[in-house]
Design a protein around this motif. Structure first.
Motif, PDB file in Angstrom:
ATOM      1  N   ARG A  20     -20.103  15.800 -30.567  1.00  0.00           N
ATOM      2  CA  ARG A  20     -21.240  14.600 -29.419  1.00  0.00           C
ATOM      3  C   ARG A  20     -21.334  15.280 -28.615  1.00  0.00           C
ATOM      4  N   LYS A  46      -7.663  23.234 -24.022  1.00  0.00           N
ATOM      5  CA  LYS A  46      -6.478  22.478 -23.870  1.00  0.00           C
ATOM      6  C   LYS A  46      -5.829  23.048 -22.206  1.00  0.00           C
ATOM      7  N   ILE A  59     -14.193  18.255 -25.615  1.00  0.00           N
ATOM      8  CA  ILE A  59     -15.912  18.291 -24.879  1.00  0.00           C
ATOM      9  C   ILE A  59     -16.391  16.241 -25.315  1.00  0.00           C
ATOM     10  N   THR A  72     -18.898  10.135 -23.721  1.00  0.00           N
ATOM     11  CA  THR A  72     -20.071  10.347 -24.321  1.00  0.00           C
ATOM     12  C   THR A  72     -20.694   9.124 -24.024  1.00  0.00           C
TER      13      THR A  72
HETATM   14  N1  GTB Z   1     -14.526   9.537 -27.237  1.00  0.00           N
HETATM   15  C1  GTB Z   1     -14.831  11.001 -27.043  1.00  0.00           C
HETATM   16  C2  GTB Z   1     -16.267  11.393 -26.465  1.00  0.00           C
HETATM   17  O1  GTB Z   1     -17.013  10.287 -26.835  1.00  0.00           O
HETATM   18  O2  GTB Z   1     -17.035  12.328 -25.750  1.00  0.00           O
HETATM   19  C3  GTB Z   1     -14.329  11.700 -27.822  1.00  0.00           C
HETATM   20  C4  GTB Z   1     -15.176  13.427 -27.636  1.00  0.00           C
HETATM   21  C5  GTB Z   1     -14.361  13.931 -29.097  1.00  0.00           C
HETATM   22  O3  GTB Z   1     -14.278  13.769 -30.066  1.00  0.00           O
HETATM   23  N2  GTB Z   1     -14.282  15.340 -29.064  1.00  0.00           N
HETATM   24  C6  GTB Z   1     -14.040  16.470 -29.779  1.00  0.00           C
HETATM   25  C7  GTB Z   1     -13.687  16.988 -29.305  1.00  0.00           C
HETATM   26  O4  GTB Z   1     -13.523  18.396 -28.357  1.00  0.00           O
HETATM   27  C8  GTB Z   1     -15.553  16.904 -30.073  1.00  0.00           C
HETATM   28  S1  GTB Z   1     -16.775  15.692 -30.890  1.00  0.00           S
HETATM   29  N3  GTB Z   1     -12.577  18.048 -30.559  1.00  0.00           N
HETATM   30  C9  GTB Z   1     -11.682  18.618 -29.971  1.00  0.00           C
HETATM   31  C10 GTB Z   1     -10.269  18.024 -30.134  1.00  0.00           C
HETATM   32  O5  GTB Z   1     -10.116  17.022 -29.668  1.00  0.00           O
HETATM   33  O6  GTB Z   1      -9.166  19.118 -29.715  1.00  0.00           O
HETATM   34  C11 GTB Z   1     -16.133  14.850 -32.259  1.00  0.00           C
HETATM   35  C12 GTB Z   1     -16.734  15.656 -33.862  1.00  0.00           C
HETATM   36  C13 GTB Z   1     -15.695  17.763 -34.124  1.00  0.00           C
HETATM   37  C14 GTB Z   1     -16.092  18.113 -35.089  1.00  0.00           C
HETATM   38  C15 GTB Z   1     -16.693  18.067 -35.883  1.00  0.00           C
HETATM   39  N4  GTB Z   1     -17.509  18.565 -37.356  1.00  0.00           N
HETATM   40  O7  GTB Z   1     -17.247  18.872 -37.560  1.00  0.00           O
HETATM   41  O8  GTB Z   1     -18.377  17.562 -37.812  1.00  0.00           O
HETATM   42  C16 GTB Z   1     -17.525  15.986 -35.388  1.00  0.00           C
HETATM   43  C17 GTB Z   1     -17.935  15.794 -35.092  1.00  0.00           C
END
Ligand code: GTB
Length: 218
Positions: A20, A46, A59, A72
């Motif tokens: 995102r 974390k 993130i 976001t």
């Molecule tokens: N609701 C929040 C927002 O909109 O900011 C959601 C944020 C979110 O989901 N962040 C994810 C994250 O930090 C990254 S973007 N994840 C790590 C964790 O939770 O520990 C989501 C994402 C992750 C991976 C892929 N991918 O591999 O294709 C796509 C999107």
């Protein structure tokens, strides 16, 4: 004031720009605001320093002077509200563009995330093959209605807005599924979003991070 966002140090998305931070980068590129990126590992996300910025340890985050934001939707809204280029001046048109941001995040994205989770986490379950078509149909239901509303228009409500930025970002997750191509006007809509110079700059910037982090060791 310097704007700093966070992004994955090593994105699991294969450089496809699906994490995102791409949405936030895109918004900043659309309004012409320079920004810096602090890369964060899964472990650091974390830890207390990052949790102070993002209570859920994810993130992207956004820092600008005293202001720290997460989510976001809130970040893109803040950027669009503060800088010209992503929300119309007319109050009603502005409210409608914001409505499309919410529709993207609250109505269209949830079944798309559910589909991603089903494919990623449930493939080994005995009921996977039976459930998958149900989840796919929930995505199709929303796309059918979105497609009907978009019709032959270029963007959802007049000029390109933060609503389109968010909707295209959400639909991009479907590109590899084949479902998007069942709706040619939506596939063309997403392609128009991807063709915007600001999107290309955002995409290239995240890809450069991905490539640097996946370069074979010397
Ligand atoms: N609701 C929040 C927002 O909109 O900011 C959601 C944020 C979110 O989901 N962040 C994810 C994250 O930090 C990254 S973007 N994840 C790590 C964790 O939770 O520990 C989501 C994402 C992750 C991976 C892929 N991918 O591999 O294709 C796509 C999107």
């Amino acid at each position: 004031m310097t704007i700093t966002i966070t992004a994955f140090e090593r994105s699991p998305d294969g450089g496809r720009g699906l994490a995102r931070d791409t949405r936030v980068r895109w918004a900043l590129e659309e309004v012409g605001q320079p920004y810096e990126v602090r890369l964060v590992s899964f472990r650091a996300m974390k830890e207390p320093a990052h949790l102070a910025l993002h209570p859920f340890g994810q993130i992207p985050t956004y820092e600008e002077g005293d202001l720290a934001l997460f989510e976001t939707g809130a970040i893109v809204f803040h950027i669009a509200n503060r800088h010209a280029g992503l929300l119309p001046d007319d109050a009603n048109a502005r409210a409608r563009a914001i409505t499309w941001m919410f529709a993207a995040l609250n109505t269209v994205e949830p079944p798309i995330l559910e589909l991603g989770n089903a494919r990623l986490l449930e493939g080994d379950k005995s009921w996977f093959e039976e459930r998958l078509p149900l989840v796919e149909d929930r995505v199709r239901n929303q796309l059918k209605r979105l497609s009907a509303r978009l019709g032959d228009a270029e963007w959802l409500d007049g000029a390109f807005s933060a609503g389109d930025l968010m909707m295209v970002s959400v639909l991009l997750r479907l590109k590899s599924s084949g479902i998007l191509n069942e709706f040619p006007n939506l596939a063309a809509y997403v392609a128009r979003g991807e063709a915007r110079p600001a999107y290309k700059r955002a995409f290239d910037a995240q890809l450069a991070v991905y490539k640097a982090s996946h370069r074979p060791a010397d």
